[in-house]
Every structure is written in C-alpha cells, then in structure tokens.
Design an enzyme around this catalytic site. Structure first.
Site: not given
Length: 396
Positions: A44-45, A47, A51, A177
């Site tokens: 994953g990438q 902004g 990862i 959150d």
C-alpha cells in the site's frame, strides 16, 4: 466516510509532505533495539508513506504470509509520529498480554507494537514502525453485506470494542475515531477484530490528571462527522464518554443501515444539533432508526447510560457490557466470540440476500486488504488534513 477536514473556510490546509521512496524487497532495517527486520512486497501507498510486508531478518525472503507490516514515511513528516507515540506508550506486547491475562480475555483487539526506528537511504532519513498484519476492514464487509450487520454481530463487535476502549482508556488515551473502516479483522482469525489508526488518539489523562472541559471553536467537529461525539462537535478535547458515544452511533448504523443525520453531512452544525436533540430523547432516535418491531432495547439502554457520564467520569465498562449481554440473551444468543459477519437480520427486519459475487469479494478482501491501514491516497490525504491539527495537541 470522510472526516471533517481541518481546513475550514479562511484556514489553510497542511503543508505538502514529502513522499517516501520505494524500498526494494529484501532491504534490511534495524529498529531502536537493534533488531533487524526484512522488508517484503509493498502492499500500500498513501499520500506520505508506504506499507510493506515484514518479518524478522533471516536467510529466507519475506513471503505473502508475513505476520507483520512496516509503515514507512519521511522522518520530517508527522502523521506516523503521532501514532507511534500511542503504540510506544500503550501497545507493547507484554502490556497487552498482561491485560489479557489479568482480565481473563481470549484476546484484545489492540495491534501489537513490535519496533520502530529511523532508516537512512540515499541520504534521506525515514521513520518506520512495525505492527501486526491484519485482514479486511469492517466497512468493506458492511457494504458488501447490504449495509447491515445482524443484531448478534453488532453486539459481539461492541463487546470486543468495549474491551479495547477500556484498555486504551486505562493507559491514558482515547481513540476519537471509532468506525467500521478503522476496525480490521485478524489476518488469520475472522472472529477477532482490532481497532487501528491512532492518528487521532489523544492523551486525555497525562500522569493521571484529566484534561479540563474547554470548548475551542478552532477544533469544532474533529473526527468523522457522522459518528463523532457532541463534545468534539463543540470543540472539546476527546474523553472517555466521547469514545463510548461514538460506539453507540456505530452500533445504530451497523444494525439499522443509517443514521438520521446522514442526509446532510456537509453541514456539521446540523449533524451536531441533530445529535443533541436525539440525546435528549433516545426513544425518538430508536423510533427513527428502527421503525419495525423488535427494537434493540439494549442499545437504547446503552445510550441512556452513556449520556449521563460526566466529562471526566470513569465509565463502568462492565455495566455497559452487561447491558449488551442482556441484548444477546434477549435474542436467544450468548457471547460465543463468533462474529457471524455474513448473517443479516434484525428481528422482523431482514435485508436482501447478498449476491454470491459480493460475498466472494468480501471473503477475498479478508486475505488481501492490509492496505486498508491508510493505503489509499484519498483516505490518507483526508486523514493528514485532520492530523496536521491534531498532532499539535497529542502529548509528546
């Protein structure tokens, strides 16, 4: 479900952050305790960071079944730093294991922190953190399941989330959150759920001294607007009662498929006023969300209990668990640890069956969506805008 952006009218957004360059599979990084970790494939990438799959260094390459992931970002960026502080203070494996043992739990849905450090590459410095690997997030499963969870599933999830919240609250933090996209299934056990993304985690009680109730107009509506607490809408720093209130809204949405204020999320003041109005009349909230028979009385009782909490008051977590356990008993079930995420019903309310294709997609996502931990550019940029403001108030 977008968070309210930090950049409101007349205020500038966060400064543009440097992106992390890609590291090759097999690259070795060394954490602060001199333990070596080998990177695997990128999964994953966002902004500002990447990862990767990761495992302890050995002669073998890191396979697709790696047990850990490493988050990497340029060291002069801030989002990972704020999250790292929480993990270092409250998520060491020995801390979590001790809590599980003393509270006689089967597991605790807090990701374990395995290490962190700085890594130099091509003259640039990068911060990294190693944590557990996870499967799909609940939001994907919720949407693939016709936006409904069964009453049993909602109660089982909420019991485990109460376990999580009690733990992080006792370690001086609140999450701020809680939502389906921040709840990930265990990589290997789909009946275990973990609360992730501590970028909004707030140290509400440093050294045992609770923060005072204070409304700050500059901080109004922090969090994810449909779920965030009334305190947050009013610009008050997060507290324990706020986390519990957020969980209540999540339960209602997961079971009914909607919240009454979801038709106007672009107006956070409208959302706040709706929540205040329904807080004064929980029965009307239940009537609105559950017009059919078999209303979940346990959720109403939970909300009634939470609304009586003072800002600095320590919740009676077991009392809240007992309320939810009574709900399980009322539907002829018990706390068996099974999430039953594919069952969709609520008494007389039944959703349309999920198509086989959508079920298959949800199942496949359990195996392949570690990138749910901040991997899409859109999600990460939204989180960054909020965190740029939040970072200043997280205790160093």
């Amino acid at each position: 479900m977008p968070r309210v952006k930090a950049a409101q009218a007349g205020r500038q957004g966060p400064a543009k952050r440097r992106l992390a360059e890609h590291f090759a599979a097999g690259e070795i990084i060394t954490d602060m305790n001199k333990k070596e970790w080998k990177l695997g494939s990128p999964i994953g990438q966002g902004g500002f960071g990447c990862i990767y799959l990761a495992d302890m260094n050995s002669s073998k390459s890191v396979g697709n079944d790696a047990p850990c992931v490493v988050k990497v970002e340029p060291s002069d960026n801030g989002p990972l730093f704020t999250e790292l502080k929480f993990y270092q203070r409250a998520a060491k494996p020995e801390q979590i294991q001790k809590w599980i043992r003393t509270h006689k739990l089967k597991y605790l849905g807090v990701p374990k922190y395995w290490g962190s450090g700085l890594h130099d590459k091509n003259g640039k410095s990068y911060r990294f953190m190693i944590i557990d690997r996870f499967g799909s997030d609940l939001q994907k499963i919720y949407e693939a399941n016709a936006k409904r969870f069964s009453r049993k599933t909602v109660l089982q999830l909420s019991l485990r989330i109460l376990d999580i919240l009690e733990y992080i609250h006792e370690h001086e933090y609140v999450h701020g959150d809680i939502k389906a996209s921040n709840l990930l299934l265990s990589y290997k056990n789909p009946d275990q759920v973990y609360l992730v993304d501590y970028g909004l985690a707030y140290r509400y009680c440093p050294e045992g001294t609770h923060k005072e109730y204070k409304e700050d107009p500059k901080r109004c509506h922090d969090g994810t607007v449909e779920f965030t607490s009334i305190d947050a809408h009013n610009g008050v720093a997060p507290s324990r009662r706020g986390d519990l209130e957020i969980l209540g809204y999540c339960m209602i949405q997961w079971l009914s498929g909607h919240l009454p204020w979801e038709d106007n999320l672009k107006d956070p003041n409208y959302v706040r006023d709706s929540k205040i109005r329904y807080r004064e009349n929980i029965a009307s909230l239940m009537d609105k969300c559950f017009p059919e028979k078999n209303k979940p009385d346990e959720i109403a009782k939970y909300m009634e209990t939470v609304k009586l909490l003072d800002y600095v008051e320590k919740p009676l977590y077991q009392k809240l668990r007992d309320i939810l356990l009574q709900g399980l008993k009322a539907i002829g079930s018990k706390d068996d640890g099974k999430l039953d995420l594919t069952v969709v019903e609520n008494g007389s309310l039944k959703a349309k069956p999920v198509a086989k294709k959508r079920k298959k997609e949800a199942e496949e996502s359990v195996e392949s969506s570690v990138e749910d931990m901040e991997c899409s550019d859109k999600q990460t940029e939204e989180a960054t805008q909020t965190r740029s403001k939040t970072r200043k108030r997280v205790q160093k």
